[in-house]
Design a protein around this motif. Structure first.
Motif, PDB file in Angstrom:
ATOM      1  N   TRP A  81    -127.272  91.145  12.405  1.00  0.00           N
ATOM      2  CA  TRP A  81    -125.886  90.834  12.219  1.00  0.00           C
ATOM      3  C   TRP A  81    -125.206  91.931  12.888  1.00  0.00           C
ATOM      4  O   TRP A  81    -124.356  91.874  13.655  1.00  0.00           O
ATOM      5  CB  TRP A  81    -125.263  90.431  10.980  1.00  0.00           C
ATOM      6  CG  TRP A  81    -123.992  90.149  10.885  1.00  0.00           C
ATOM      7  CD1 TRP A  81    -123.020  90.962  10.712  1.00  0.00           C
ATOM      8  CD2 TRP A  81    -123.440  88.959  11.230  1.00  0.00           C
ATOM      9  NE1 TRP A  81    -121.597  90.383  10.789  1.00  0.00           N
ATOM     10  CE2 TRP A  81    -121.796  89.147  11.096  1.00  0.00           C
ATOM     11  CE3 TRP A  81    -123.639  87.582  11.584  1.00  0.00           C
ATOM     12  CZ2 TRP A  81    -120.856  88.089  11.125  1.00  0.00           C
ATOM     13  CZ3 TRP A  81    -122.749  86.628  11.845  1.00  0.00           C
ATOM     14  CH2 TRP A  81    -121.454  86.907  11.406  1.00  0.00           C
ATOM     15  N   LEU A  82    -125.279  93.132  12.231  1.00  0.00           N
ATOM     16  CA  LEU A  82    -124.466  94.448  12.667  1.00  0.00           C
ATOM     17  C   LEU A  82    -124.855  94.923  14.031  1.00  0.00           C
ATOM     18  O   LEU A  82    -124.004  95.675  14.499  1.00  0.00           O
ATOM     19  CB  LEU A  82    -125.045  95.329  11.440  1.00  0.00           C
ATOM     20  CG  LEU A  82    -124.460  95.053  10.082  1.00  0.00           C
ATOM     21  CD1 LEU A  82    -125.040  96.167   9.159  1.00  0.00           C
ATOM     22  CD2 LEU A  82    -122.751  94.998  10.122  1.00  0.00           C
ATOM     23  N   GLU A  83    -126.095  94.525  14.533  1.00  0.00           N
ATOM     24  CA  GLU A  83    -126.169  94.633  16.018  1.00  0.00           C
ATOM     25  C   GLU A  83    -125.230  94.015  16.936  1.00  0.00           C
ATOM     26  O   GLU A  83    -124.917  94.713  17.971  1.00  0.00           O
ATOM     27  CB  GLU A  83    -127.492  94.478  16.295  1.00  0.00           C
ATOM     28  CG  GLU A  83    -128.801  95.069  15.746  1.00  0.00           C
ATOM     29  CD  GLU A  83    -130.222  94.522  16.244  1.00  0.00           C
ATOM     30  OE1 GLU A  83    -130.209  93.509  16.955  1.00  0.00           O
ATOM     31  OE2 GLU A  83    -131.196  95.212  15.717  1.00  0.00           O
ATOM     32  N   ARG A  84    -124.728  92.853  16.447  1.00  0.00           N
ATOM     33  CA  ARG A  84    -123.843  92.108  17.389  1.00  0.00           C
ATOM     34  C   ARG A  84    -122.394  92.099  16.991  1.00  0.00           C
ATOM     35  O   ARG A  84    -121.448  92.158  17.668  1.00  0.00           O
ATOM     36  CB  ARG A  84    -124.057  90.647  17.532  1.00  0.00           C
ATOM     37  CG  ARG A  84    -125.612  90.461  18.030  1.00  0.00           C
ATOM     38  CD  ARG A  84    -125.810  89.017  17.734  1.00  0.00           C
ATOM     39  NE  ARG A  84    -125.800  88.337  16.330  1.00  0.00           N
ATOM     40  CZ  ARG A  84    -126.672  87.964  15.647  1.00  0.00           C
ATOM     41  NH1 ARG A  84    -127.929  88.171  16.056  1.00  0.00           N
ATOM     42  NH2 ARG A  84    -126.507  87.548  14.509  1.00  0.00           N
ATOM     43  N   GLN A  85    -122.090  92.519  15.621  1.00  0.00           N
ATOM     44  CA  GLN A  85    -120.648  92.331  15.110  1.00  0.00           C
ATOM     45  C   GLN A  85    -120.536  93.486  13.982  1.00  0.00           C
ATOM     46  O   GLN A  85    -121.493  93.768  13.207  1.00  0.00           O
ATOM     47  CB  GLN A  85    -120.612  91.117  14.536  1.00  0.00           C
ATOM     48  CG  GLN A  85    -121.060  89.827  15.199  1.00  0.00           C
ATOM     49  CD  GLN A  85    -120.146  88.853  15.260  1.00  0.00           C
ATOM     50  OE1 GLN A  85    -119.158  88.805  14.509  1.00  0.00           O
ATOM     51  NE2 GLN A  85    -120.899  87.402  15.384  1.00  0.00           N
ATOM     52  N   GLN A  86    -119.247  93.824  13.967  1.00  0.00           N
ATOM     53  CA  GLN A  86    -118.919  94.917  13.055  1.00  0.00           C
ATOM     54  C   GLN A  86    -117.889  94.357  11.896  1.00  0.00           C
ATOM     55  O   GLN A  86    -117.169  94.910  11.316  1.00  0.00           O
ATOM     56  CB  GLN A  86    -118.283  96.096  13.535  1.00  0.00           C
ATOM     57  CG  GLN A  86    -119.144  96.918  14.267  1.00  0.00           C
ATOM     58  CD  GLN A  86    -120.783  97.387  13.485  1.00  0.00           C
ATOM     59  OE1 GLN A  86    -120.448  98.016  12.562  1.00  0.00           O
ATOM     60  NE2 GLN A  86    -121.526  97.016  14.159  1.00  0.00           N
ATOM     61  N   THR A  87    -118.236  92.746  11.603  1.00  0.00           N
ATOM     62  CA  THR A  87    -117.310  92.085  10.435  1.00  0.00           C
ATOM     63  C   THR A  87    -118.407  91.559   9.513  1.00  0.00           C
ATOM     64  O   THR A  87    -119.652  91.569   9.656  1.00  0.00           O
ATOM     65  CB  THR A  87    -116.660  90.962  11.257  1.00  0.00           C
ATOM     66  OG1 THR A  87    -117.884  90.003  11.751  1.00  0.00           O
ATOM     67  CG2 THR A  87    -116.018  91.439  12.348  1.00  0.00           C
ATOM     68  N   SER A  88    -117.808  91.289   8.257  1.00  0.00           N
ATOM     69  CA  SER A  88    -118.342  90.632   7.290  1.00  0.00           C
ATOM     70  C   SER A  88    -118.905  89.386   7.597  1.00  0.00           C
ATOM     71  O   SER A  88    -117.920  88.519   8.100  1.00  0.00           O
ATOM     72  CB  SER A  88    -117.692  90.758   6.101  1.00  0.00           C
ATOM     73  OG  SER A  88    -118.017  89.848   4.830  1.00  0.00           O
TER      74      SER A  88
END
Length: 151
Positions: A81-88
């Motif tokens: 998830w964090l590879e693509r987005q910096q949101t919860s």
């Protein structure tokens, strides 16, 4: 002689006290085991407890980590998830940071629950640690001298 008799009597009393303590200890151990067995019988193993589920996938956590949003995720899932987005992933807000912390105590509790579940089900398979996969090639030489590669 009287001293020896007094010592003998004292030793006998100490032995009786120790035997009494040992018996009490054994009774306590038996009682604890019976209570643990009763707890296991009462526990519902048909569903994974919420606290042992990934907040995103609701699957059993194998390597739990907590993100700055306060939710617990499966490490592999949240890394992707964090590879693509910096949101919860749950509340959609921008994360203060993308670091996460391992939840070792939770992992231990999950493993203890899995062992109790396996015991309750009568299963011997309780190892839910991720398995390492290995790529392998096998070369076979036939009787005619030809080499075949198996993957």
């Amino acid at each position: 002689n009287e001293e020896n008799e007094d010592e003998d009597e004292e030793n006998e009393e100490n032995e009786k006290d120790q035997m009494g303590k040992d018996a009490k200890s054994t009774e306590k151990d038996k009682k604890d085991l019976e209570e643990e067995k009763e707890d296991d019988e009462k526990e519902d193993f048909s569903e994974i407890p919420n606290k042992f589920q990934c907040a995103l996938t609701h699957q059993l956590l194998k390597d739990p980590v907590v993100l700055s949003d306060g939710y617990v995720y499966e490490k592999e899932i949240i890394e992707k998830w964090l590879e693509r987005q910096q949101t919860s992933p749950l509340i959609g807000t921008k994360l203060d940071n993308s670091e996460f912390k391992p939840m070792d105590e939770l992992k231990q509790n999950i493993n203890r629950w899995l062992k109790r579940k396996a015991k309750w089900e009568g299963s011997q398979e309780v190892d839910f640690e991720p398995k390492q996969t290995t790529d392998m090639q096998i070369f076979v030489k036939t009787l005619t001298g030809k080499t075949i590669t198996l993957e």
